[in-house]
Enzyme design. Structure first.
Site, PDB file in Angstrom:
ATOM      1  N   LYS A  90     -46.749  12.781  39.649  1.00 14.00           N
ATOM      2  CA  LYS A  90     -46.380  13.251  38.303  1.00 14.00           C
ATOM      3  C   LYS A  90     -47.363  14.302  37.799  1.00 14.00           C
ATOM      4  O   LYS A  90     -46.959  15.318  37.227  1.00 14.00           O
ATOM      5  CB  LYS A  90     -46.313  12.070  37.326  1.00 14.00           C
ATOM      6  CG  LYS A  90     -45.154  11.124  37.539  1.00 14.00           C
ATOM      7  CD  LYS A  90     -44.965  10.158  36.379  1.00 14.00           C
ATOM      8  CE  LYS A  90     -46.191   9.327  36.111  1.00 14.00           C
ATOM      9  NZ  LYS A  90     -46.552   8.438  37.221  1.00 14.00           N
ATOM     10  N   THR A 120     -49.226  16.255  39.570  1.00 12.59           N
ATOM     11  CA  THR A 120     -49.045  17.473  40.372  1.00 12.59           C
ATOM     12  C   THR A 120     -47.837  18.266  39.884  1.00 12.59           C
ATOM     13  O   THR A 120     -47.882  19.493  39.794  1.00 12.59           O
ATOM     14  CB  THR A 120     -48.887  17.097  41.859  1.00 12.59           C
ATOM     15  OG1 THR A 120     -49.921  16.182  42.208  1.00 12.59           O
ATOM     16  CG2 THR A 120     -48.974  18.305  42.752  1.00 12.59           C
ATOM     17  N   PHE A 149     -47.194   5.990  34.887  1.00 12.58           N
ATOM     18  CA  PHE A 149     -46.356   5.098  35.687  1.00 12.58           C
ATOM     19  C   PHE A 149     -44.866   5.452  35.563  1.00 12.58           C
ATOM     20  O   PHE A 149     -44.521   6.610  35.340  1.00 12.58           O
ATOM     21  CB  PHE A 149     -46.647   3.630  35.338  1.00 12.58           C
ATOM     22  CG  PHE A 149     -48.064   3.226  35.634  1.00 12.58           C
ATOM     23  CD1 PHE A 149     -48.628   3.484  36.874  1.00 12.58           C
ATOM     24  CD2 PHE A 149     -48.855   2.617  34.681  1.00 12.58           C
ATOM     25  CE1 PHE A 149     -49.936   3.123  37.171  1.00 12.58           C
ATOM     26  CE2 PHE A 149     -50.171   2.257  34.961  1.00 12.58           C
ATOM     27  CZ  PHE A 149     -50.704   2.508  36.208  1.00 12.58           C
ATOM     28  N   TRP A 166     -47.163  21.637  45.591  1.00 15.15           N
ATOM     29  CA  TRP A 166     -48.359  21.078  46.223  1.00 15.15           C
ATOM     30  C   TRP A 166     -48.876  22.022  47.311  1.00 15.15           C
ATOM     31  O   TRP A 166     -50.069  22.237  47.445  1.00 15.15           O
ATOM     32  CB  TRP A 166     -48.044  19.697  46.812  1.00 15.15           C
ATOM     33  CG  TRP A 166     -49.225  19.053  47.476  1.00 15.15           C
ATOM     34  CD1 TRP A 166     -50.258  18.394  46.875  1.00 15.15           C
ATOM     35  CD2 TRP A 166     -49.497  19.021  48.890  1.00 15.15           C
ATOM     36  NE1 TRP A 166     -51.159  17.949  47.817  1.00 15.15           N
ATOM     37  CE2 TRP A 166     -50.718  18.316  49.062  1.00 15.15           C
ATOM     38  CE3 TRP A 166     -48.837  19.503  50.019  1.00 15.15           C
ATOM     39  CZ2 TRP A 166     -51.279  18.086  50.323  1.00 15.15           C
ATOM     40  CZ3 TRP A 166     -49.397  19.278  51.268  1.00 15.15           C
ATOM     41  CH2 TRP A 166     -50.606  18.579  51.409  1.00 15.15           C
ATOM     42  N   ARG A 216     -54.015  13.281  30.426  1.00 12.07           N
ATOM     43  CA  ARG A 216     -55.009  12.281  30.039  1.00 12.07           C
ATOM     44  C   ARG A 216     -56.301  12.492  30.830  1.00 12.07           C
ATOM     45  O   ARG A 216     -56.276  13.005  31.939  1.00 12.07           O
ATOM     46  CB  ARG A 216     -54.474  10.871  30.323  1.00 12.07           C
ATOM     47  CG  ARG A 216     -53.345  10.462  29.393  1.00 12.07           C
ATOM     48  CD  ARG A 216     -52.690   9.188  29.861  1.00 12.07           C
ATOM     49  NE  ARG A 216     -52.018   9.369  31.148  1.00 12.07           N
ATOM     50  CZ  ARG A 216     -51.636   8.372  31.932  1.00 12.07           C
ATOM     51  NH1 ARG A 216     -51.879   7.117  31.578  1.00 12.07           N
ATOM     52  NH2 ARG A 216     -51.024   8.615  33.062  1.00 12.07           N
ATOM     53  N   ALA A 267     -50.810   2.995  31.072  1.00 20.09           N
ATOM     54  CA  ALA A 267     -49.450   2.678  30.614  1.00 20.09           C
ATOM     55  C   ALA A 267     -49.058   1.231  30.868  1.00 20.09           C
ATOM     56  O   ALA A 267     -48.091   0.752  30.291  1.00 20.09           O
ATOM     57  CB  ALA A 267     -48.449   3.610  31.286  1.00 20.09           C
TER      58      ALA A 267
END
Length: 826
Positions: free
Chosen positions: A304, A306, A589, A706, A328, A558
């Protein structure tokens, strides 16, 4: 005049005999004052040195005398510089006279240079000369217009000036202007520019203020993106991070429209952003708000973070759309554990990686300090109340200082809460003194734990009070990980410094022996907590590998909290990107946990409406949900995950379909981002995209960021841009007015797919207590395993028919939610 055009002018008069250094210091002070948009100097000629003139910031230099402004003028950029008012006034007069042969006499320095440039650009034949020059007489005879700088020496006779010549004096002295106007002769018509120059200076002030107003408006960023040169095979994340040279953070800040006084720099690559920005940009429209969520996580990792970074790199560096990532701050625990950091990965990550993952600007340490201060205050208060009389306690709480005893503001507030409307400490009765001085905390109800930001398993259960100085006050306690502190949740949900202080005061730490809540405000530590958190409330500015901006702020997990970065970072970013820009943030998550809490808790706190959800999936994670074998971290992958298996993929798409349906409960368009790995076959990728669209996704896009950086997420960015223009019917899942148990049941049934919920007697007792205490109208933050839609981590795919057990229910009153514990959660 100034008031009529809306300008406020402040006149600063320095003492007679001030040195150049003192003048420069005052100029530098005004340069740094955000309320000053222009600066004009009225100084004697002897003090107008280049040191003084160049001390004025070019953008505040209304007299146009700094080297930067003169350089822009000479270069031909008259539109982006301010011209000296005296030079403007001369050109204004010459317009009426027509352009002829012009002689500049004694017009040295900045004004003379500006005049030379303007006259040549206007096509005038321009001569220049000093008063003492031997060629002065012959040049005066050639000139149709003489522009005089300074006072004419007495030894230059007027007969040297041919009849009909126009003389323009650039004197800055109005007394001299009046004096000279009486000395006109039959040989020449003399004009002075004093009054006109003053008018031109006013015009410059207006022009400068208009420019400043325009600079405050959102615009397309003039961003210098960093080039990527992806290698194959893709190196390690740390190698990629170290191979890229980030921009200086003050340069990045300027590119995205931040003012110098709005950032606090931490080294070369990090800066705190001040909340004053929100006030400055309060009238700007917000950009589009995008949430990145995922399918139910597996040990294989979905990526997520990335995707979040790849998406903003694509939007800003490749589609030239203003965009911000809001992430975060990683906890030290997972960073040093199996999970690793949270900077993204490959060619889609935040740099520098080490600084992002470790310490950053110390926010988590501030939370740890504040949390443990409160924990210490609880135990200290219980000890003092156990060992002292009411009178002794009262004398320590309200001591005599210089012969006077008085209540503090926080103590007066406590008295009011107790219904005691007195302000003189000497007037309280014995009963009121006892009521005020004793919190009567029931140690068995303490919910406030100490925290540390490390996976130190030997602190998970501890005994405190073993020292002889604690006089036998021994109790069982524990350490939580720092990001689990309610103070972290408050940091992520607060709207301002004042709001944070109020939330910190509301934190319930225990109950008293009558069953009433005891708060941080009752303990009198709210001010101290706010001071410890005063810098942590500011988001941290960093950048991606391609030099696009990122905010890193807050870091609640989370599974045990609401799992989203801060409301403040999102709000500031939405203003900075402008109406056509995008802010991309990430929920922890799976969509069933982080996204549900983003919508029901974070959006309620912020009032912001999401535009799009990006749902992240991978072929190999879907294979695990389809019944693929278990994966052990560090062990080689089994062939099911490295070879084509369409049936396993199809079976696992049930989890993807369920997460799409959960998103649709909230009425927000969803785009599926399929993170592609080299082991994925084209047929498997096509199958996932097809099933996603059939299940209601607006679009489903394979992504290669990526391995390729933002270029590999361009199609995803285009899909997100289109989805953001769709009709949005965002809605919350439940009404806050519903009973606590009913809110829990709605989440369990509609989101997790449970048949029903079952509360333990302890959980039901807590629900009844919170309802009685007036906390029943808060949203619900489920603390549940992230590894399954159910409470059982081993159940993959889409479990059904299960009863969701609620073992306990707790409250984060300061953060503003009730959190039920589902089964066992570490």
């Amino acid at each position: 005049f100034f008031w009529q055009v809306g300008l406020r002018v402040i006149h600063i008069s320095l003492p007679e005999g001030s040195s150049k250094d003192e003048i420069v210091n005052e100029i530098l002070r005004l340069n740094d004052d955000p309320n000053v948009q222009g600066l004009a100097l009225d100084l004697p000629e002897s003090l107008c040195s280049s040191k003084v003139l160049n001390a004025v910031k070019p953008e505040k230099d209304v007299d146009g005398l700094s080297d930067v402004n003169l350089g822009r003028l000479v270069r031909g950029g008259a539109s982006d510089c301010l011209v000296p008012p005296a030079a403007c006034a001369v050109m204004e007069l010459l317009e009426d006279l027509g352009v002829k042969t012009v002689l500049l006499v004694g017009a040295d320095g900045a004004v003379g240079a500006a005049l030379q440039c303007l006259l040549q650009r206007a096509g005038a034949a321009t001569l220049s000369c000093r008063w003492k020059s031997p060629q002065l007489q012959s040049k005066l005879h050639q000139a149709d217009v003489v522009i005089v700088g300074g006072t004419k020496p007495d030894d230059v006779p007027l007969s040297w000036i041919k009849p009909g010549t126009t003389i323009i004096s650039c004197s800055r002295d109005l007394q001299s202007e009046k004096h000279n106007s009486g000395q006109q002769n039959s040989h020449a018509a003399e004009n002075t520019v004093g009054s006109l120059a003053i008018a031109m200076r006013m015009q410059n002030m207006v022009k400068n203020t208009e420019r400043w107003i325009q600079s405050q408006q959102c615009r397309k960023w003039d961003l210098r993106c960093l080039k990527l040169q992806p290698r194959s095979p893709v190196p390690s994340d740390i190698e990629i991070s170290r191979a890229q040279s980030p921009k200086a953070v003050d340069v990045l800040a300027k590119e995205i429209g931040l003012l110098t006084d709005e950032i606090e720099i931490y080294g070369q690559t990090k800066a705190k952003v001040r909340l004053s920005l929100l006030e400055r940009l309060k009238d700007q429209p917000d950009g589009k708000y995008v949430l990145v969520a995922g399918i139910t996580p597996t040990p294989l990792g979905e990526g997520k973070s990335t995707v979040t970074i790849g998406l903003v790199q694509a939007l800003t560096a490749h589609l030239h759309i203003n965009s911000f990532a809001c992430l975060r701050q990683p906890s030290q625990g997972p960073t040093f554990g199996v999970k690793g950091g949270a900077a993204g990965g490959g060619y889609a990550q935040v740099i520098p990686m080490e600084e992002f993952n470790l310490h950053l600007t110390g926010d988590i340490h501030a939370i740890t300090a504040a949390n443990n201060l409160l924990a210490a205050a609880i135990d200290a208060r219980i000890l003092h109340e156990n060992t002292q009389s009411d009178k002794a306690l009262y004398n320590r709480l309200v001591p005599v200082v210089n012969g006077v005893r008085g209540f503090s503001a926080i103590q007066l507030a406590r008295l009011r809460r107790l219904g005691i409307n007195k302000t003189d400490p000497e007037t309280l009765t014995e009963e009121e003194i006892s009521k005020f001085a004793r919190l009567d905390i029931d140690p068995s109800t303490i919910t406030w734990q100490r925290v540390v930001d490390t996976n130190d398993r030997f602190l998970r259960k501890i005994t405190v009070g073993q020292a002889t100085t604690e006089k036998g006050f021994v109790r069982q306690a524990q350490f939580d990980i720092a990001v689990a502190s309610e103070i972290m949740a408050i940091l992520a949900l607060t709207a301002s410094l004042q709001d944070m202080k109020e939330r910190l005061g509301k934190m319930v730490v225990a109950n008293d022996k009558k069953g009433e809540p005891v708060t941080a405000e009752d303990l009198g530590v709210t001010g101290a907590l706010a001071v410890l958190m005063k810098d942590a409330i500011k988001p941290t500015l960093m950048q991606t590998l391609e030099g696009t901006p990122v905010f890193v702020h807050a870091g609640p997990f989370a599974n045990i909290a609401h799992g989203n970065s801060s409301v403040l970072a999102d709000k500031i970013a939405l203003k900075l990107v402008g109406e056509k820009g995008f802010v991309v943030t990430e929920a922890g998550f799976g969509a069933d946990i982080g996204m549900e809490k983003f919508f029901n808790i974070k959006c309620r706190a912020s009032g912001l409406v999401p535009s799009v959800v990006v749902l992240v999936a991978t072929v190999r994670a879907l294979k695990m949900h389809g019944g693929g074998p278990n994966v052990t971290a560090g062990a080689p992958l089994k062939k099911e995950y490295t070879e084509e298996n369409l049936q396993l993929v199809a079976d696992g798409c049930c989890n993807l379909k369920k997460q799409i349906q959960i998103t649709q409960l909230f009425g927000v368009p969803v785009v599926v981002a399929l993170n592609v790995f080299k082991t994925d076959s084209p047929a498997e990728v096509d199958l996932v995209c097809k099933i996603a669209k059939q299940s209601g996704a607006f679009d489903a896009v394979p992504c290669n960021h990526w391995s390729a950086g933002g270029r590999g997420a361009v199609k995803l960015a285009q899909a997100v841009e289109k989805a953001a223009n769709q009709k949005n019917s965002f809605r919350y899942l439940y009404s806050l007015e519903l009973p606590i148990v009913e809110k829990i049941r709605i989440i369990a049934q509609k989101v997790y797919g449970a048949q029903d919920v079952e509360l333990s007697p302890a959980a039901q007792s807590q629900v009844d207590r919170y309802t009685r205490q007036g906390f029943g109208n808060l949203p619900v933050c489920m603390a549940k395993t992230h590894l399954s839609l159910s409470h059982q981590p081993e159940r993959k795919g889409v479990p059904t028919g299960f009863i969701l057990p609620i073992s306990d229910v707790r409250a984060s009153i300061g953060a503003g939610f009730i959190y039920p514990l589902v089964g066992t959660v570490s």
